[in-house]
Design an enzyme around this catalytic site. Structure first.
Site, mmCIF file in Angstrom:
data_model
loop_
_atom_site.group_PDB
_atom_site.id
_atom_site.type_symbol
_atom_site.label_atom_id
_atom_site.label_comp_id
_atom_site.label_asym_id
_atom_site.label_seq_id
_atom_site.Cartn_x
_atom_site.Cartn_y
_atom_site.Cartn_z
ATOM 1 N N HIS A 163 38.549 51.950 49.580
ATOM 2 C CA HIS A 163 38.071 53.087 48.794
ATOM 3 C C HIS A 163 36.609 53.386 49.089
ATOM 4 O O HIS A 163 35.912 52.632 49.778
ATOM 5 C CB HIS A 163 38.254 52.804 47.296
ATOM 6 C CG HIS A 163 37.478 51.619 46.808
ATOM 7 N ND1 HIS A 163 36.127 51.670 46.515
ATOM 8 C CD2 HIS A 163 37.866 50.336 46.544
ATOM 9 C CE1 HIS A 163 35.721 50.487 46.090
ATOM 10 N NE2 HIS A 163 36.750 49.644 46.107
ATOM 11 N N CYS A 179 38.262 44.465 46.965
ATOM 12 C CA CYS A 179 38.556 45.662 47.754
ATOM 13 C C CYS A 179 37.615 45.793 48.962
ATOM 14 O O CYS A 179 36.619 45.091 49.075
ATOM 15 C CB CYS A 179 38.436 46.905 46.881
ATOM 16 S SG CYS A 179 39.658 46.982 45.551
#
Length: 203
Positions: A163, A179
């Site tokens: 992301h 992440c």
């Protein structure tokens, strides 16, 4: 932006060098020698702050290129992306700097795939995040305070994403809870190139 801690270290190095420098007839030559020494030490410090980039070939991780693949390297903090096979076993290639998990405990490696793409994602802290910090909001809507930035690629591993981030200081650092983060303009570019189903390996 100036790093205060590095600035203080530089001042201490300068004082130490001045104190230990030999007496030289010309004040100009003395200050030049000290300045050169400081510059060399600062360059050495910068080298130690840069992640050790390494080249990656998709063939090291996948049998076929197919419609394209992603390799996210948590050591050199870079995401490697190869576009669809042109029939000759060769595709286009893009490289993006990333942030990576803050610890080995939060780092997951192996094979996964993109199962969903979301532009303007909302962020929901995981149960473990809320356990560590009960003050976290239950949901953060899309916007400048959203930790997922402007775009997100959802992986088959629960809670794991590739992301964007509004906090550009995180890129190149150990800064996430698991992440892989990219600059917003770069995740937007990657987002436009990646189809749902694309294979991913995190190393």
């Amino acid at each position: 932006m100036t790093n205060f801690r590095n600035s203080e270290l530089t001042k201490r190095k300068f004082i130490k060098l001045i104190a230990s420098a030999p007496v030289i007839a010309s004040p100009f030559l003395g200050s030049a020698a000290v300045a050169q020494e400081i510059a060399m030490q600062e360059q050495d410090a910068v080298r130690h702050n840069i992640s050790s980039f390494r080249a990656v070939d998709w063939r090291e991780h996948f049998d076929t290129l197919g419609e394209g693949v992603i390799v996210a390297d948590t050591v050199s903090r870079a995401l490697h992306f190869w576009t669809a096979d042109n029939g000759a076993g060769v595709g286009g290639y893009k490289l993006y700097p990333t942030s990576v998990p803050i610890s080995e405990e939060l780092t997951r490696r192996g094979y996964t795939s993109v199962i969903k793409k979301v532009e303007g994602p909302t962020w929901t802290p995981t149960p473990s995040m809320r356990e560590r910090d009960p003050s976290l909001p239950r949901v953060v809507p899309a916007g400048p305070k959203n930790p997922l930035g402007t775009h997100a690629l959802y992986l088959s591993w629960q809670y794991y994403r590739i992301h964007g981030t509004h906090d550009t200081r995180k890129i190149g650092r150990k800064a996430s809870d698991g992440c892989i983060g990219l600059y917003n303009e770069m995740i937007a570019d990657l987002y436009s190139r990646v189809p749902v189903g694309m294979r991913v390996r995190v190393i």
